[in-house]
Design an enzyme around this catalytic site. Structure first.
Site, PDB file in Angstrom:
ATOM      1  N   ASP A 258       0.631  -1.253   0.104  1.00 56.53           N
ATOM      2  CA  ASP A 258       0.005  -0.127   0.245  1.00 56.53           C
ATOM      3  C   ASP A 258       0.735   1.312  -0.192  1.00 56.53           C
ATOM      4  O   ASP A 258       0.587   2.219  -0.949  1.00 56.53           O
ATOM      5  CB  ASP A 258      -0.613  -0.189   1.191  1.00 56.53           C
ATOM      6  CG  ASP A 258      -2.018   1.196   1.309  1.00 56.53           C
ATOM      7  OD1 ASP A 258      -2.734   1.219   1.915  1.00 56.53           O
ATOM      8  OD2 ASP A 258      -2.510   1.287  -0.164  1.00 56.53           O
ATOM      9  N   ASP A 356      -9.555  -1.247   3.012  1.00 56.55           N
ATOM     10  CA  ASP A 356      -8.899  -0.406   4.834  1.00 56.55           C
ATOM     11  C   ASP A 356     -10.222  -0.930   5.651  1.00 56.55           C
ATOM     12  O   ASP A 356      -9.871  -1.824   6.951  1.00 56.55           O
ATOM     13  CB  ASP A 356      -9.012   0.835   4.743  1.00 56.55           C
ATOM     14  CG  ASP A 356      -8.366   1.710   3.459  1.00 56.55           C
ATOM     15  OD1 ASP A 356      -8.405   2.827   3.379  1.00 56.55           O
ATOM     16  OD2 ASP A 356      -7.312   0.880   3.884  1.00 56.55           O
TER      17      ASP A 356
END
Lengths: 437, 101
Positions: A258, A356
């Site tokens: 990420d 997320d």
């Protein structure tokens, strides 16, 4: 559950998308929001200056609107956004933990694994287990990288139909198949008799209204609720089907990925966000949670010569893409940068990607599943929220898309392992000796 | 999606679509329609399309009540008589509780 390949694919795509996207997006489009307080500052400056005669005074007036005010607005909006994101993240985690604690299905380890983690961990040998979990992680991350790159390429070449079809397929699967499984397990746990007709009605209603809310138009709260629910469902699937050690290593690896993908100039997620911003288009629906409560009161009343033009563009934007709240927000937000009289109360909100939500919930869910100690679960929960706060703070400082996973997951992992190995035995022996602190 | 910022014609069209969609065995859609457009239809000052929106909301509410009645009746019958129906009961059941006849 025997998962077929086609299911795997769409599931994978969904997860891949969500993972990649979310990290991307979790990045908040707060630049829109951040431009707002600055806009209003200058707007406030202008009427004052127009009323003054001496240019000198004008200058001073402008200079006198100190950065302090701007900062104050930034902080005020920042704090509000933190709260706006705490609630959905907490809700998602609560749903996952509640399910894990009550429905034993999701903690029963089967010999079945996803095809993305092909190596079976052998519980006997530590070295081999470690090696296999690393290999599993590499496989999974490469699948995700490939998927992200395909997505970015498709987006760059404007293959919107394909992307929309892909997204619709995966939300279909999530909303119908996974919720069917979930309901079945819940009914079995609570020993409730359920008949097929009623079940069909429930699943059909849930699924269709979900598709409408997420991909078309629906009340904001309902859309947010559905996004939270599908994130929770996805997290539960991950918790069930990822082998023990692989799950932890995958969490760590995803955070690193990420970080790279969003911050590196050539990172796929960064390119995706930038392309979307260039084209002034929202990122896809069904991948982002938007907390915005936007209204365009200012637009309707303003005497701004741009307003008519902007309104046209807004409508064009809204009609061109099947507007979902988040799309409208981003479209409007893009235009609103140049709009004149805006109500100060307009809040663009923040956007957080669904991946997320999923990975936060996976971390907390696994903490709840292993050992069942509430200390560990709560510690991970607090760690993730602290990480989220810090990320939002950084967002307010840097004002561009940021990855939301790294800080929270790092804190979460650190807290999990330290609580599990240090705090728990400590508390246990304290309790055993009846010593209260 | 915020109802405040879309023009009235679009609100009407949205309400209408939700109403029509509910006929596909979707009482939940009718429920969403009623809850979402309730304020628009009844608590806002009058505007041209409001009358039609009101009628759609009322009709959705009616349909919702009918569905709730039907479902409640069916569920009550099923839960009460499931054990007595023997094979048919099992055939209709998705989950069968353990420990009962």
């Amino acid at each position: 559950m025997n998962t077929s390949d086609s299911e795997e694919d769409s599931y994978n795509e969904r997860s891949a998308l969500v993972q990649c996207e979310s990290p991307t997006i979790p990045s908040y489009h707060q630049d829109h929001d951040m431009s707002l307080p600055q806009e209003t500052d200058t707007k406030r400056g202008r009427p004052v200056s127009s009323g003054l005669d001496e240019p000198g005074l004008v200058e001073r007036e402008r200079a006198a609107t100190p950065d302090g005010e701007e900062e104050e607005l930034t902080l005020k909006y920042g704090a509000k956004h933190v709260i706006m994101l705490f609630i959905p993240v907490t809700l998602c985690m609560v749903v996952v933990v509640a399910t894990i604690k009550s429905v034993s299905f999701y903690t029963e380890k089967t010999s079945q694994q996803l095809i993305y983690t092909p190596f079976k961990e052998d519980p006997n040998s530590v070295g081999q287990r470690l090696l296999y979990s690393l290999l599993n992680t590499i496989v999974m991350i490469s699948v995700i990288v490939v998927m992200t790159i395909i997505l970015v390429v498709l987006y760059k070449y404007r293959c919107y139909k394909f992307i929309h079809g892909w997204l619709i397929l995966s939300s279909l699967m999530l909303l119908f198949w996974f919720s069917f499984m979930y309901l079945g397990e819940v009914f079995k746990t609570y020993n409730v008799a359920m008949d097929y007709p009623t079940l069909a009605m429930i699943i059909w209603n849930f699924g269709v209204v979900g598709m409408i809310c997420i991909h078309w138009k629906g009340p904001l709260r309902l859309q947010q609720a559905y996004l939270i629910v599908i994130s929770a469902l996805m997290a539960l699937i991950f918790i069930k089907y990822l082998p023990e050690w692989s799950a932890w290593v995958i969490l760590a690896a995803i955070s690193i990925y990420d970080l790279i993908a969003v911050l590196c100039p050539k990172g796929p997620l960064r390119m995706l966000v930038e392309t979307a911003q260039e084209r002034n288009e929202p990122i896809f629906p069904a991948l982002i949670y938007s907390s915005a409560m936007v209204w365009m009161v200012g637009m309707a009343d303003s005497n701004n010569p741009d307003s008519a033009d902007e309104r046209q563009r807004n409508e064009g934007g809204a009609l061109a893409q099947e507007g979902v709240e988040s799309e409208d927000d981003v479209a409007l937000g893009g235009r609103r940068r140049c709009s004149a009289e805006e109500d100060l109360e307009e809040d663009r909100g923040v956007k957080l990607g669904l991946g997320d939500f999923i990975f936060y919930s996976v971390l907390v869910g696994k903490a709840a599943a292993n050992g069942g100690d509430w200390n560990t679960t709560l510690a991970c929960f607090v760690a993730i929220l602290i990480g989220l706060c810090l990320t939002l703070l950084l967002l307010a400082i840097f004002k561009k898309a940021l990855p939301a996973l790294p800080i929270s997951i790092t804190f979460g992992l650190v807290f999990y392992f330290s609580t599990d190995n240090l705090v728990r035995p400590f508390m246990d022996s304290l309790a055993a000796h009846q010593y209260y602190i | 999606m915020n109802l405040e910022r879309i023009p009235n014609e679009e609100k009407l069209s949205l309400c209408r679509r939700y109403y029509l969609g509910g006929f596909a065995f979707l009482p939940f859609l009718w429920l969403v329609n009623v809850l979402w457009f309730f304020r628009e239809a009844f608590l806002k000052p009058t505007y041209t399309e409001q009358l039609q929106i009101k009628s759609y909301v009322k009709k959705s509410a009616l349909g919702l009540i009918v569905w709730v009645a039907v479902l409640t009746t069916w569920i009550t019958i099923f839960q009460h008589f499931r054990a007595q129906w023997g094979e048919v009961g099992d055939y209709l059941s998705f989950t069968i509780p353990l420990g009962t006849a």
